[in-house]
Design an enzyme around this catalytic site. Structure first.
Site, mmCIF file in Angstrom:
data_model
loop_
_atom_site.group_PDB
_atom_site.id
_atom_site.type_symbol
_atom_site.label_atom_id
_atom_site.label_comp_id
_atom_site.label_asym_id
_atom_site.label_seq_id
_atom_site.Cartn_x
_atom_site.Cartn_y
_atom_site.Cartn_z
ATOM 1 N N ASP A 259 0.868 -1.180 0.000
ATOM 2 C CA ASP A 259 0.000 0.000 0.000
ATOM 3 C C ASP A 259 0.911 1.239 0.000
ATOM 4 O O ASP A 259 2.131 1.148 0.182
ATOM 5 C CB ASP A 259 -0.992 -0.020 1.180
ATOM 6 C CG ASP A 259 -2.197 0.900 0.909
ATOM 7 O OD1 ASP A 259 -2.138 1.729 -0.017
ATOM 8 O OD2 ASP A 259 -3.203 0.795 1.640
HETATM 9 C C1 BGC Z 1 -5.173 3.264 0.138
HETATM 10 C C2 BGC Z 1 -5.430 2.195 -0.900
HETATM 11 C C3 BGC Z 1 -5.337 2.780 -2.291
HETATM 12 C C4 BGC Z 1 -3.989 3.440 -2.458
HETATM 13 C C5 BGC Z 1 -3.760 4.011 -3.844
HETATM 14 C C6 BGC Z 1 -3.930 4.074 -0.161
HETATM 15 O O1 BGC Z 1 -3.852 5.180 0.652
HETATM 16 O O2 BGC Z 1 -5.068 2.668 1.404
HETATM 17 O O3 BGC Z 1 -6.694 1.630 -0.698
HETATM 18 O O4 BGC Z 1 -5.525 1.769 -3.235
HETATM 19 O O5 BGC Z 1 -3.879 4.472 -1.512
HETATM 20 O O6 BGC Z 1 -4.557 5.099 -4.101
#
Ligand code: BGC
Length: 759
Positions: free
Chosen positions: A283
């Site tokens: 993530d």
């Molecule tokens: C979130 C994810 C997301 C990623 C990309 C993160 O902050 O937890 O769910 O896919 O950002 O945007």
């Protein structure tokens, strides 16, 4: 299931992890042969470049990324979402030494351009075909814009209404979330990932993110291995087994070990037990965060731990690019570990068909107007949204409304197309979304009249408003005084036959990083509701929110309550369809609505207790709160219709069930009212005596049926031994002989019972 999870889960309980040997490539398969041949040509720098997932930002402008692509330092991009932009990036690849195409990812969570209801709303349809439609259209639209992969579906199970990301989930039930997750993976990916309209799914957030402590985003998860295996992890497995091409690793730790460094989770469970072959993506910034979690002493240590745990594609912070060369030189990571990650990245591109044609999803002409109306799928969005709405209360049949009536439409969310779309609305355009006000105006055109007044600001706490507006001007504040706004709304109400007040949360209040300690409708809006109620006019509340709210007070004030969630591009039209009875509501909750935040977590499938509370005989020394009415305001599975239904007690095909056999529970469901309508018949099971305390009931089947007035239908629910399995004290998935209850109902509380014995 092997014994490994037991050992490793126990080790996880102790905060330990074991290493894993990565299997060498099997070259019989052409994909692997292709990828291994390519790998053999790559320099270390090129390999590490493949592990870099980047997006354009103030510190990393487009031109710098293009230069890095030419230098072979970028593996994939996210948040670049139009065909011209994607093509421009992909064009750079030709100037790189090995010309390895990039793939392009985005958070396509509940629609790309046409926005469907938020996931909690999609789940409330209890219609897997409708959910599949939303996923397929998301894929068609996203792929048409050149995208290859979506960071979806979110299959985190959650029992936490305080958590803003509950909006992104499908609710509190493991079995239902598993089915929805698998449905969406198939819908996004289609039959062939190489097809120009297929989108690879990246399930998230592995694992257990929905259980962050106290619903506070980014906090941690600490729970028994049984609960983790039984309640929280199965949906990831179901979605992985449905063929998801990628998995995103969660930000939280599990029993002290951050998912990003968790070898038990990523290696022993996902890779070995589940035999998962796809890509593992970190993530946003999660590798660096291992330092703040306090398990890595510095960024280098973090990179080492993440790679060894099996995190392959590094989102956002390029820790791998910065640290892996030195780690390899120092012998802290091996070439084989790096190669394995790169191999999975290249295999992903191979599966997406990008080596054959890097412009696979950029074929044909670019649209003249990216946001052209003709690119939307409004009819499908409207149909799915209609099914996502949940009727919570309808006193004296105040609904449906008459189209010839004069309506007062009020409330801070009544005329907000941006909020109608909800959070994570991808490339959705607010100006193309239908607000509730507009939807009602469309419906009554030429017949009735809509009088609009905002009535109140969303809330008036300056700090909260500043928080909600910190990244974009999301919440507009009306400068008039509360008294002035209420007076205007009351004047409209007085001229109307019925008042429709659209209240609740803005989309930003139910989002990532939007945990709430108070899960109520803000006070400004309550003042408005109070004043409207005082007019004596019938009061319909349409709720927009991305989590269960505590609505006891609102339920007392209103004659009718319709839960609209954030219903998407066609939200206003869908709400009008239901309010005027063109669509009979059929949605059912997939998260329990508590009365008070103090009851949280409150969920239907809690374990049996030694002193259960019995509302019919409310004894003192039972499991209860003494200062409020016990139990939820609206239980899991609840939702009303404009007609009524009756379900018979289940008739079982046999009093016993043998291993390998199937038992059938047959029920008759009847539409006992005077309108056609659909309802969801739900089947729950309960293991009466087992080696561990078991949930009081667990959803194991449902059927959504449409019935004409007076019509009845027999429904059969198959039950097999597999439905009775659970993780025992040794973390083995077993069923235990003995008595089981079968419960059938139209929600999780009002059920009719039968029972059988597992031999
Ligand atoms: C979130 C994810 C997301 C990623 C990309 C993160 O902050 O937890 O769910 O896919 O950002 O945007």
């Amino acid at each position: 299931m092997s014994n490994a999870p037991r050992l490793t889960a126990l080790m996880l309980g102790l905060g330990l992890a074991i290493g894993a040997t990565l299997a060498p490539a099997q070259d019989a398969d052409p994909a692997r042969a292709y990828v291994d041949a390519l790998l053999a040509k790559m320099t270390l720098e090129e390999k590490i470049g493949q592990l870099n997932l980047v997006s354009v930002g103030p510190d990393y402008p487009k031109e710098a990324i293009m230069a890095d692509i030419r230098a072979g330092k970028v593996g994939a991009m996210f948040n670049t979402v139009t065909r011209p932009d994607i093509r421009q990036m992909q064009d750079q690849v030709v100037h790189s030494r090995l010309k390895i195409p990039l793939f392009y990812a985005y958070d396509v969570i509940h629609g790309m351009r046409t926005i469907f209801p938020i996931n909690l709303g999609l789940a409330s349809t209890w219609n897997l075909d409708a959910i599949a439609t939303s996923g397929r259209i998301s894929a068609i639209e996203a792929a048409a814009d050149g995208l290859d992969l979506t960071f979806s579906p979110t299959v985190d199970v959650t029992r936490e209404p305080r958590w803003g990301r509950a909006s992104e989930t499908f609710g509190e039930d493991t079995w239902l979330t598993s089915r929805i997750g698998a449905t969406l993976v198939h819908a996004y990916q289609g039959n062939d990932l190489r097809a120009p309209d297929s989108l690879m799914a990246s399930i998230k957030h592995f694992g257990g993110y929905g259980a962050v402590e106290a619903g506070r985003d980014y906090s941690n998860v600490d729970m028994s291995p049984q609960r983790l295996m039984q309640d929280y992890l199965p949906p990831y497995r179901a979605a992985a087994e449905a063929g998801a091409g990628a998995v995103m690793v969660a930000l939280n730790s599990i029993n002290g070990v951050p998912a990003t460094a968790n070898r038990w989770l990523l290696q022993d469970l996902l890779r070995k037990d589940w035999n998962y072959q796809g890509l593992l993506i970190s993530d946003h910034g999660a590798i660096n965060e291992l330092v703040l979690h306090g398990v890595a002493k510095d960024t280098r240590d973090a990179a080492e731990q993440a790679l060894k745990a099996g995190v392959e594609l590094n989102m956002h912070d390029d820790v791998y690019g910065k640290q892996l060369p030195a780690l390899l030189a120092a012998g802290k990571v091996t070439q084989a570990e790096i190669d394995q990650a790169v191999r999975d990245m290249l295999l992903t591109k191979y599966r997406l068909g990008l080596f054959d044609d890097p412009y696979r999803r950029l074929q044909g002409q670019d649209p003249v107007d990216t946001n052209a109306e003709s690119r939307l799928h409004r009819a499908e969005a409207r149909q799915v949204a209609r099914e996502s709405l949940v009727l919570l209360k309808n006193e004296k049949a105040v609904l449906p409304l008459r189209k010839g009536a004069t309506l007062a439409v009020v409330g801070p969310l009544a005329d907000s197309p941006r909020d109608v779309m909800g959070n994570w609305s991808a490339a959705g355009v607010a100006a193309q979304a239908v607000s509730i006000r507009r939807g009602l105006e469309n419906a009554v055109a030429g017949q009735g009249k809509v009088l609009y007044a905002k009535g109140a600001n969303l809330l008036d706490d300056r700090d909260v408003l500043a928080y909600l507006n910190s990244y974009e001007p999301a919440v507009a504040v009306d400068p008039r005084s509360a008294g002035e706004m209420i007076a205007e709304a009351v004047a409209a109400a007085r001229q109307a036959e019925v008042v429709v007040a659209v209240v609740g949360e803005s989309q930003g209040m139910a989002h990532e990083a939007s945990s709430r300690a108070r899960i109520s409708v803000p006070d400004t809006q309550r003042e408005l509701i109070k004043a409207l109620k005082a007019t004596g006019k019938p009061l319909v509340l349409v709720l927009m929110n991305g989590r269960p709210l505590a609505l006891e007070w609102e339920q007392e004030q209103a004659n009718a309550l319709l839960e609209a969630w954030f219903p998407g591009t066609e939200g206003g039209n869908a709400v009008a369809d239901v309010l005027f009875g063109d669509q009979n509501p059929s949605g059912k909750l997939t998260m329990t609505f508590p009365r008070e935040v103090g009851q949280v977590p409150l969920y239907y499938n809690h374990l049996s207790s030694g002193r259960p509370f019995d509302a019919a005989k409310p004894n003192k020394y039972t499991s209860r709160y003494f200062d409020i009415v016990n139990g939820p305001l609206y239980p899991f599975g609840y939702g009303l219709s404009y007609t009524t239904f009756d379900v018979s007690a289940p008739q079982l095909s046999s009093a016993t069930l043998k291993q390998g056999d199937t038992l059938t529970a047959r029920v008759t469901v009847k539409n006992t009212g005077d309108r056609a309508g659909a309802t969801v018949v739900q089947l729950y099971l309960h293991d009466v005596t087992a080696s561990l305390a078991r949930p009081v009931k667990e959803l194991k089947g449902f059927q959504k049926v449409m019935l004409q007035p007076g019509e009845s239908r027999e429904l059969d629910f198959p039950i097999t031994e597999a439905d009775l399995r659970f993780y025992n004290n040794d973390l083995k998935l077993v069923s235990e002989p003995g008595e089981f209850k079968v419960m059938v109902g139209l929600d999780s509380e009002r059920v009719r019972e039968g029972s059988f014995t597992l031999l």
